[in-house]
Design a protein around this motif. Structure first.
Motif, PDB file in Angstrom:
ATOM      1  N   PRO A 126      -0.712  -1.073  -0.957  1.00  0.00           N
ATOM      2  CA  PRO A 126      -1.364  -0.691   0.301  1.00  0.00           C
ATOM      3  C   PRO A 126      -1.553   0.827   0.409  1.00  0.00           C
ATOM      4  O   PRO A 126      -0.642   1.601   0.098  1.00  0.00           O
ATOM      5  N   GLY A 127      -2.747   1.227   0.804  1.00  0.00           N
ATOM      6  CA  GLY A 127      -3.025   2.639   1.009  1.00  0.00           C
ATOM      7  C   GLY A 127      -3.507   3.376  -0.221  1.00  0.00           C
ATOM      8  O   GLY A 127      -3.932   4.528  -0.115  1.00  0.00           O
ATOM      9  N   MET A 128      -3.465   2.730  -1.387  1.00  0.00           N
ATOM     10  CA  MET A 128      -3.857   3.405  -2.622  1.00  0.00           C
ATOM     11  C   MET A 128      -5.347   3.256  -2.930  1.00  0.00           C
ATOM     12  O   MET A 128      -5.912   4.063  -3.673  1.00  0.00           O
ATOM     13  N   TYR A 129      -5.976   2.225  -2.393  1.00  0.00           N
ATOM     14  CA  TYR A 129      -7.380   1.956  -2.694  1.00  0.00           C
ATOM     15  C   TYR A 129      -8.133   1.654  -1.407  1.00  0.00           C
ATOM     16  O   TYR A 129      -7.555   1.137  -0.440  1.00  0.00           O
ATOM     17  N   ALA A 130      -9.427   1.945  -1.408  1.00  0.00           N
ATOM     18  CA  ALA A 130     -10.273   1.589  -0.271  1.00  0.00           C
ATOM     19  C   ALA A 130     -10.376   0.068  -0.181  1.00  0.00           C
ATOM     20  O   ALA A 130     -10.211  -0.639  -1.179  1.00  0.00           O
ATOM     21  N   PRO A 131     -10.631  -0.470   1.001  1.00  0.00           N
ATOM     22  CA  PRO A 131     -10.751  -1.926   1.147  1.00  0.00           C
ATOM     23  C   PRO A 131     -11.768  -2.514   0.168  1.00  0.00           C
ATOM     24  O   PRO A 131     -12.894  -2.019   0.050  1.00  0.00           O
TER      25      PRO A 131
END
Length: 361
Positions: A143-148
């Motif tokens: 979570p938080g490492m890649y865009a949706p």
């Protein structure tokens, strides 16, 4: 009630469901030496069961690069796994090694099991094409490492070659011939430039290509990288190929010299094969000079074999019988270790005769 891992953004149940779903996909890739069962801490491979007596292991790892962004933007995930395997397996065959087993790494911010399963299914397809077993991998939900909706891929492949039969390029001599094996498209390199061309020209990936109205532009750009293993392996084992170059980032100019010994210079004649319409379209979209094409894209040649002149006919016949399109694209001359690509006026839309040279430092 305390916090849970799922509340932090990691769904263990979804990850376990994915492992269960892809188990049958991995089993399809079973081969001598690997049972391809998933779920353990590591994968086993039996070199003796694979038929080797005194093997040298060869390893390669790679990714798919920004071609993934096109797959994500178009929702087409059924080919990038083949790309992933191809980028690794083709790097093994150029050293004479048979790809044996493959592991993948899939990383995303929020796991979409449908997308992940489609990607792994295509990895299994690539493994079948290359003849290697998918024996494991890693799915990382971060979570938080890649865009949706975004994800990244990496692959790791191990192969083997009998001691003394590995391809090092040491046997290449001036007078040898360069045979080019046709690519299936852009393969998996140069996509940062491709994406810039799409942006600058406002091209729509979901519309028919102007140069090929029967196909969508996005489909042509996402065509998976060709895997050359099964066609080349018999010829390398027969000793009829002196060197192989996988044409990836750096194009023809920079990849061919990687397999040459000192004192050998590759001369590539761009007049000797037609530039595929897809590359001509990309070139026109950015007014790209021929020299830049030669150091960025494969230009229709995904693999180059260096062959003694007396073996050209038999190797060409064997490769064509295996399904390859083969072009005689040049020769090896005396000179500094490097490559020169040259063409005549109008070749690759040139306004005059042209050449580009790269010397391997």
């Amino acid at each position: 009630m305390g916090l849970t891992y799922e509340q932090a953004g990691v769904n263990i149940a979804a990850g376990n469901a994915l492992v269960k779903a892809i188990g049958p996909l991995a089993k399809r890739t079973r081969r001598p030496g690997a049972d391809a069962d998933l779920g353990g801490f590591g994968g086993f491979f039996d070199l003796k069961a694979a038929g080797f007596t005194d093997p040298i292991l060869v390893a390669a790892n790679d990714g798919v690069g920004t071609k993934l962004k096109l797959a994500i933007d178009t929702g087409r995930h059924d080919g990038v796994g083949i790309d992933l395997v191809a980028m690794c397996a083709n790097d093994l065959i150029v050293q004479g090694a048979e790809p044996l087993f493959f592991l993948d790494y899939f990383a995303t911010g929020k796991l979409d099991t449908g997308v992940a399963e489609a990607v792994v299914a295509s990895i299994a397809d690539g493994c079948l094409q290359a003849g290697c077993a998918l024996i494991g991998g890693e799915t990382a939900e971060m979570p938080g490492m890649y865009a949706p909706g975004d994800y990244d891929l990496a692959g790791f492949c191990v192969g083997a070659v009998e001691r003394g039969t590995q391809l090092t390029g040491a046997g290449i001599r001036p007078g040898d011939v360069l045979l080019g094996l046709a690519s299936s498209g852009v393969h998996s390199n140069g996509f940062s430039l491709v994406r810039k061309l799409i942006e600058v020209n406002g091209w729509t990936l979901g519309r028919p290509a102007r140069f090929d109205p029967e196909h969508l532009l996005g489909d042509l750009l996402l065509e998976p990288t060709r895997i050359y293993v099964k066609s080349l392996l018999p010829e390398t084992r027969a000793g009829r190929i002196r060197g192989l170059a996988h044409i990836t980032g750096g194009g023809l100019l920079e990849n061919i010299p990687r397999v040459l010994p000192e004192g050998c210079h590759a001369l590539v004649d761009a007049d000797s094969w037609p530039l595929p319409p897809l590359f001509a379209w990309l070139q026109a979209g950015g007014a790209i000079e021929p020299e830049e094409l030669a150091r960025t894209f494969n230009c229709g040649i995904g693999m180059v074999a260096v062959v003694a002149s007396e073996d050209v006919d038999v190797v060409t016949e064997a490769l064509e019988a295996a399904g390859e399109t083969v072009h005689r694209i040049g020769r090896i001359d005396d000179g500094p270790r490097g490559c020169t690509v040259r063409g005549s006026v109008e070749t690759w839309s040139a306004r005059g005769d042209w050449s580009a040279t790269h010397e391997h430092g």
